[in-house]
Scaffold this active site. Structure first.
Site: not given
Length: 665
Positions: A365-369
């Site tokens: 999810g957004s922890t990849f951003k």
């Protein structure tokens, strides 16, 4: 005539006597020859056989090594195993003795049936185990009544004990009896009470923890009855394994993860009783033998959350907590698990047997951003001041890619794109830098490959590439897949341990630390520098601090109060089920879904902000929103780690620290 006849009889008698005498001499000669053969020719052989029949070699199982946490607390050790045995030749009536024993201690019916069957198959002097793993109180009652229990005797052995039960089971693993396929010819493995490691540290270090068996001779008679035991050689106990884990932090993380957003109430609490009275029968059954119950803000009884929480030292790679929920009690495996209990573990939809910290694979999810942000900075195709406008979606061909904020975020720079977790901003970045740069940076920071942690069963996750997709599906990579990958969805898969490793490398100055669970015997080798521009890493850290400490950060609710340690982080929500256009139009995607269809909640964090010491990664399976579910858990666990072991001097470059204070202060 008569005289001649007497002479004939005499001759016949004499002849027969000679024949008989000759036969006797032949028999005596044969017997003598046989005796000579046995006593002279084969004397050495039969002397050896005789001695072998008199003295038997007995193996003494070694004491298994312990598993210790960093402070020397035993996570797996050995305890006395008190058992009661019965010897058939010492009692006139086995059934009557067993009946008398059952009036003193509990002996299940199936154990009675087993004993009655075994005593018939074995020799009368061979002891048969009736029950084992008895308490000292039970043994005391048996000992006091021993004169009235003919044939009953008490024996003491050693068995494995896991004092923290399900809290550390995914790390320690468990031991169990040796199966046929695991026999290697080592006679120790054939001992009735011998156990070997089946999972976790118990399996990884099984050979070293077994130790060496002792030996002694026992004198037996012709029937095999032991007459006396002779002194022998002592065995070597197995070696202890010391871990970097802190069991206090592990216990806190496990409980905090399981509790989620609910409150844990004692059963006698009126709110707990009211909630249980209104709960479904299945939920009441779940808490039937519990002392506490989980009640959410709506006053409803809920099941414990499922997921993982990992705490890692960002400079050394030491793992201080590696929680996976739900767990299971490993102690019954040592005694022998029933088929029913094993089936329940296998079919539990929350997967208690799975070590989710190293084997659970989830979209990040957004922890990849942060990695996409770093790839853009490293490529020079975007900078901290690069702005994009977010209207709530992005059009690509005939497809619309939505932002989580339906009405959009407006104009954002790079720091605010992380703080507010804008999807459209990362769609735009992905269009500029492409999937190749995104995949390359993700692999450099530990995703898509096994970390090499010293635990069995680790999964490697997946970082998709053009080559991987073509080889796997036969279809070329599409631009839309790049956009989805940039927000941690699509083919991306990570483990909680990988997310903690990624966070550690992002905030420790770009050092390629490697996670490990076993306490090193000497100094660690120097950590490789990843050659990432420290200014870019600092931009990422500042943005992650803004997520928690900024006015519009998605995790601002966990920034803490006066005196709390200042932390940074990033929330994430990973879809399990795709939201269709029809769902968006009808608003159905906002409705309450069955547990297995809810989004995963994620949070990665670090602290303290000014001098990072620990990284945390939390994944709550089907927990909903990362900011509402995972972030509070991650913040609490991170602050508990810093409370247990307050930060001291770090290896962080002072210039980096000064930059953080000037930009974030």
């Amino acid at each position: 005539m008569l005289k001649a006849s007497e002479q004939d009889v005499q001759k016949v008698f004499t002849r027969r006597a000679l024949v008989l005498a000759g036969g006797k001499l032949a028999l005596i000669g044969a017997l003598g020859a046989r005796l000579y053969y046995l006593q002279v020719v084969e004397a050495d052989r039969y002397e050896l056989l005789s001695r072998g029949n008199q003295f038997n070699l007995e193996l003494l199982p070694p004491v298994r090594g312990r598993i210790l946490d960093r402070n020397g607390v035993a996570l797996a050790d050995n305890q006395d195993n008190f058992r009661v045995e019965i010897v058939r030749e010492q009692t006139d009536d086995v059934a009557a003795t067993l009946s008398a024993l059952r009036s003193i201690i509990e002996v299940p019916d199936w154990d009675v049936r087993r004993v009655l069957k075994d005593v018939k198959r074995k020799r009368a002097f061979v002891p048969v185990t009736v029950v084992e793993n008895l308490t000292r109180e039970e043994i005391a009652r048996v000992a006091v009544n021993a004169p009235y229990l003919p044939g009953i005797r008490i024996e003491v052995g050693r068995s494995r004990r896991y004092p923290f039960s399900d809290t550390a089971v995914h790390i320690t693993g468990y031991v169990a009896a040796v199966s046929e396929s695991e026999l290697t010819g080592d006679p120790v493995l054939e001992l009735p009470d011998f156990r070997i490691g089946k999972s976790g540290i118990e399996k990884l270090h099984d050979l070293g923890m077994r130790g060496t068996a002792g030996r002694r001779q026992v004198e037996v008679n012709a029937l095999g009855r032991i007459i006396r035991k002779l002194p022998g050689e002592d065995g070597e106990p197995g070696r202890d394994v010391k871990l970097t884990l802190d069991i206090n932090l592990q216990r806190y993380a496990t409980e905090r993860l399981a509790r989620g957003n609910a409150e844990r109430l004692p059963m006698e609490d009126p709110r707990a009783q009211l909630a249980l009275a209104q709960a479904e029968p299945a939920m009441r059954d779940l808490y039937a033998d519990k002392q506490t119950v989980l009640v959410n803000a709506d006053g409803k009884v809920i099941e414990a959350e499922s997921g993982s929480a990992v705490v890692m030292d960002v400079h050394t790679g030491e793992l201080r907590a590696l929680a996976s929920a739900p767990g299971y009690d490993p102690n019954p495996f040592n005694r022998g698990l029933s088929a029913k209990d094993w089936e329940e573990l296998l079919t539990n939809p929350r997967g208690p047997l799975n070590n989710k910290a190293v084997a659970g694979q989830y979209p990040p999810g957004s922890t990849f951003k942060m990695l996409v942000m770093l790839a853009a900075l490293e490529s020079g195709l975007a900078g901290p001041d690069t702005k994009f406008y977010c209207p709530g979606h992005l059009e690509l061909g005939d497809t619309r890619f939505h932002c989580w904020s339906r009405h959009g975020h407006g104009w954002l720079d790079m720091k605010q794109s992380i703080a507010q977790s804008c999807d459209v901003y990362y769609y735009e970045l992905a269009k500029r830098i492409g999937i190749d740069r995104i995949s390359a940076i993700a692999k450099r920071f530990g995703l898509g490959e096994a970390t090499g942690v010293d635990l069995p069963g680790e999964r490697r996750g997946l970082v998709p590439t053009r080559e991987w997709k073509l080889a796997t599906t036969g279809v070329p990579w599409q631009m839309g897949e790049t956009l989805v990958a940039a927000i941690g969805q699509g083919f991306n898969l990570t483990t909680p341990l990988q997310l903690a490793l990624m966070t550690a490398r992002l905030v420790n100055g770009g050092k390629a630390v490697v996670p490990h669970l076993e306490m090193p015997s000497g100094p660690l080798p120097p950590v490789e520098d990843m050659a990432v521009d420290t200014r870019h890493l600092e931009a990422v850290r500042v943005a992650m601090s803004e997520v928690v400490n900024g006015a519009r950060g998605t995790a601002r609710k966990v920034q803490g109060g006066e005196g709390d340690v200042k932390i940074g982080g990033k929330t994430g929500t990973a879809q399990v089920r795709r939201i269709t256009m029809a769902d968006r139009a009808s608003g159905a995607y906002k409705e309450e879904k069955p547990w297995r269809f809810r989004d995963h909640a994620l949070f990665v964090g670090f602290g303290p902000v000014e001098a990072p010491r620990y990284a945390v990664a939390v994944v709550v399976e089907h927990g909903g929103g990362g900011s509402s579910m995972a972030a509070p858990i991650g913040a609490d666990v991170l602050r508990e780690a810093l409370r247990i072991d307050p930060p001291g001097p770090t290896a962080m470059d002072e210039s980096v620290k000064d930059t953080t204070e000037s930009q974030d202060g």
